[in-house]
Motif scaffolding. Sequence first.
Motif, PDB file in Angstrom:
ATOM      1  N   ALA A 123       1.005  -1.519   0.468  1.00 33.74           N
ATOM      2  CA  ALA A 123      -0.271  -0.187   0.173  1.00 33.74           C
ATOM      3  C   ALA A 123       1.069   1.124   0.014  1.00 33.74           C
ATOM      4  O   ALA A 123       0.329   1.691  -0.285  1.00 33.74           O
ATOM      5  CB  ALA A 123      -0.815   0.377   0.938  1.00 33.74           C
ATOM      6  N   ASP A 124       1.986   1.335   0.376  1.00 32.60           N
ATOM      7  CA  ASP A 124       2.929   2.238   0.889  1.00 32.60           C
ATOM      8  C   ASP A 124       4.268   2.473   0.061  1.00 32.60           C
ATOM      9  O   ASP A 124       4.556   3.600  -0.969  1.00 32.60           O
ATOM     10  CB  ASP A 124       3.795   2.399   2.297  1.00 32.60           C
ATOM     11  CG  ASP A 124       4.230   1.416   2.338  1.00 32.60           C
ATOM     12  OD1 ASP A 124       4.255   0.120   1.522  1.00 32.60           O
ATOM     13  OD2 ASP A 124       5.384   1.087   3.412  1.00 32.60           O
ATOM     14  N   GLN A 125       3.957   1.933  -1.678  1.00 33.26           N
ATOM     15  CA  GLN A 125       4.596   2.031  -2.445  1.00 33.26           C
ATOM     16  C   GLN A 125       3.445   1.908  -3.401  1.00 33.26           C
ATOM     17  O   GLN A 125       4.188   2.344  -4.885  1.00 33.26           O
ATOM     18  CB  GLN A 125       4.806   0.979  -2.644  1.00 33.26           C
ATOM     19  CG  GLN A 125       6.134   0.766  -3.918  1.00 33.26           C
ATOM     20  CD  GLN A 125       7.390  -0.423  -4.359  1.00 33.26           C
ATOM     21  OE1 GLN A 125       8.202  -0.379  -3.413  1.00 33.26           O
ATOM     22  NE2 GLN A 125       6.967  -1.095  -4.781  1.00 33.26           N
ATOM     23  N   ASP A 164       1.021   4.339  -5.061  1.00 36.00           N
ATOM     24  CA  ASP A 164       0.724   5.492  -5.959  1.00 36.00           C
ATOM     25  C   ASP A 164       2.486   6.180  -5.610  1.00 36.00           C
ATOM     26  O   ASP A 164       1.746   7.070  -6.404  1.00 36.00           O
ATOM     27  CB  ASP A 164       0.096   6.406  -4.527  1.00 36.00           C
ATOM     28  CG  ASP A 164      -1.377   5.654  -4.296  1.00 36.00           C
ATOM     29  OD1 ASP A 164      -2.139   4.862  -4.285  1.00 36.00           O
ATOM     30  OD2 ASP A 164      -1.857   5.966  -3.187  1.00 36.00           O
ATOM     31  N   ILE A 166      12.954   5.098  -3.478  1.00 39.91           N
ATOM     32  CA  ILE A 166      12.342   4.331  -1.999  1.00 39.91           C
ATOM     33  C   ILE A 166      13.422   4.026  -1.659  1.00 39.91           C
ATOM     34  O   ILE A 166      14.974   2.974  -2.289  1.00 39.91           O
ATOM     35  CB  ILE A 166      11.472   3.050  -3.214  1.00 39.91           C
ATOM     36  CG1 ILE A 166      10.357   3.882  -3.938  1.00 39.91           C
ATOM     37  CG2 ILE A 166      11.286   2.564  -1.884  1.00 39.91           C
ATOM     38  CD1 ILE A 166       9.329   2.912  -4.343  1.00 39.91           C
ATOM     39  N   HIS A 187      11.499   8.800  -1.523  1.00 42.10           N
ATOM     40  CA  HIS A 187      10.818   7.965  -0.536  1.00 42.10           C
ATOM     41  C   HIS A 187      10.985   7.374   0.721  1.00 42.10           C
ATOM     42  O   HIS A 187      11.806   6.056   0.209  1.00 42.10           O
ATOM     43  CB  HIS A 187       9.668   7.467  -1.579  1.00 42.10           C
ATOM     44  CG  HIS A 187       8.817   8.219  -3.020  1.00 42.10           C
ATOM     45  ND1 HIS A 187       8.015   8.630  -2.027  1.00 42.10           N
ATOM     46  CD2 HIS A 187       9.439   8.733  -3.829  1.00 42.10           C
ATOM     47  CE1 HIS A 187       8.203   9.235  -3.302  1.00 42.10           C
ATOM     48  NE2 HIS A 187       8.440   9.220  -3.803  1.00 42.10           N
ATOM     49  N   LEU A 207      10.329   4.551   3.864  1.00 39.31           N
ATOM     50  CA  LEU A 207       9.204   4.195   3.968  1.00 39.31           C
ATOM     51  C   LEU A 207      10.002   3.517   4.496  1.00 39.31           C
ATOM     52  O   LEU A 207       8.434   2.400   6.065  1.00 39.31           O
ATOM     53  CB  LEU A 207       8.777   2.705   2.434  1.00 39.31           C
ATOM     54  CG  LEU A 207       8.772   3.655   1.319  1.00 39.31           C
ATOM     55  CD1 LEU A 207       8.131   2.144   0.470  1.00 39.31           C
ATOM     56  CD2 LEU A 207       7.784   4.926   1.425  1.00 39.31           C
ATOM     57  N   ARG A 240      10.931  -2.740   6.653  1.00 38.82           N
ATOM     58  CA  ARG A 240      10.192  -3.524   6.635  1.00 38.82           C
ATOM     59  C   ARG A 240      10.450  -5.064   6.458  1.00 38.82           C
ATOM     60  O   ARG A 240      11.364  -5.080   7.097  1.00 38.82           O
ATOM     61  CB  ARG A 240       9.491  -3.314   4.838  1.00 38.82           C
ATOM     62  CG  ARG A 240       9.258  -2.077   4.397  1.00 38.82           C
ATOM     63  CD  ARG A 240       7.594  -2.464   5.791  1.00 38.82           C
ATOM     64  NE  ARG A 240       6.834  -0.961   5.114  1.00 38.82           N
ATOM     65  CZ  ARG A 240       6.860   0.662   5.568  1.00 38.82           C
ATOM     66  NH1 ARG A 240       7.873   0.127   7.112  1.00 38.82           N
ATOM     67  NH2 ARG A 240       6.616   1.263   5.898  1.00 38.82           N
ATOM     68  N   TYR A 263       8.112  -5.395  -2.683  1.00 37.61           N
ATOM     69  CA  TYR A 263       8.479  -4.223  -3.067  1.00 37.61           C
ATOM     70  C   TYR A 263       9.223  -4.135  -3.988  1.00 37.61           C
ATOM     71  O   TYR A 263       9.601  -2.871  -5.370  1.00 37.61           O
ATOM     72  CB  TYR A 263       9.142  -3.320  -1.968  1.00 37.61           C
ATOM     73  CG  TYR A 263       8.446  -3.082  -0.036  1.00 37.61           C
ATOM     74  CD1 TYR A 263       8.072  -1.744  -0.600  1.00 37.61           C
ATOM     75  CD2 TYR A 263       7.782  -3.831   0.124  1.00 37.61           C
ATOM     76  CE1 TYR A 263       6.789  -1.360   0.040  1.00 37.61           C
ATOM     77  CE2 TYR A 263       7.042  -3.400   1.452  1.00 37.61           C
ATOM     78  CZ  TYR A 263       6.749  -2.449   1.565  1.00 37.61           C
ATOM     79  OH  TYR A 263       6.002  -1.884   2.691  1.00 37.61           O
TER      80      TYR A 263
END
Length: 393
Positions: A212-214, A216, A250, A270, A272, A275, A283
Amino acid sequence: MKPEQPPGPPDPSPIQFSPAPAVQPRATLLCLSHLRWDFVWQRPQQLMSRLATDYEVWFFEEPQFDERPEPYLEVREVAGGITVLVPWLPQDLGEQRIISLQRQLLDGWLAQHHQAPLLLWYFTPMGLRFTRHLVGQVVVFDCMDELAALRHAPPALAELERQLLERADVVFTGGLSLWESRRERHDNVHLMPGSVDIAHFAHARLVQAEPADQADIGRPRLGFFGVLDEQLDLVLLRELAMRRPLWQIILIGPVARIDPASLPRQPNLHYLGPRDYQTLPAYLSGWDVALMPFAINESTRYISPTQPLEYLAGGRPVVSTPIHDVVECYADSGVVSIAATPQAFIEAIGLALDLTRQPARLQALADRALQGMSWDSTCERIKEQIASLRHAL
């Protein structure tokens, strides 16, 4: 090899373990680690999780501190049957008291739980300060990094490594540079390079549901996962983001040993955060090019990063700064580009993006570079070395 006695007042009699019987029970492997089990999943976790199929693994971490007045040992079981041991100590203790309490907690655990033959595995020479009284069947020094070159390294680390090299029965190194620098200092040094769980990262070659965090974030996407610390070239990241504002960069991983405020901030950078290891292929599958933006300094002189193999297992081309071991191992692979300046890095990324439009060639080059590089094969060679030493007793 005869163990040294610690300085200062005499300690109680050393704990001795009887020679193994002809039919040996499952041996215990006591691992002294400078990295926490729940930190980034890397060499200690990869090796210990595999060695746990043959040994009872106790993973002893560096101490943590809280406000409780009495020290205690946190004990927890993790996947694969590994026991993680964390010494918790009162705050504001002197160095010698910290060492003494770690020994006390470890000795208490051994007295209650130890019956089988004992193997000692050091990822950090600092563990020698409270374990030099222990006598194991085999003493392993796994030199996975040049720890003395890292920021905030303890002043005693270099001398403790010298002592550990005298005590160790075998030395494993995590990369070529480390092997070259240690082979004249011990007569039983073996290159056991950082490897890859190919099956795990190969999931990135398949279509994955976007995290979800990647989801968009625009394209093209350039990615890095690992610890964000003094080994990263922050100037390079800033230049890359400024010169190519449409490229989305990222970065996944925890920040360590540097001020988070020092990280460059641009709309196309970005961060994140950390993880879980299990989610990394998802990812990676959404990236176009994988990055190795390491600084060229003392902290990276001897590193042999595993990311190139993980990226290649996921089917992504790689662009790296000229880290010695990366150059030696991958410069001729056709799928890992080496670039020493921001402009060269940008040009190499452009070529890597072109390579992504030739998927069959990209995968063939990646597979060729991966041949023989797996944690399973590395661990089997390690087991052979340990078995040989135990057999020679």
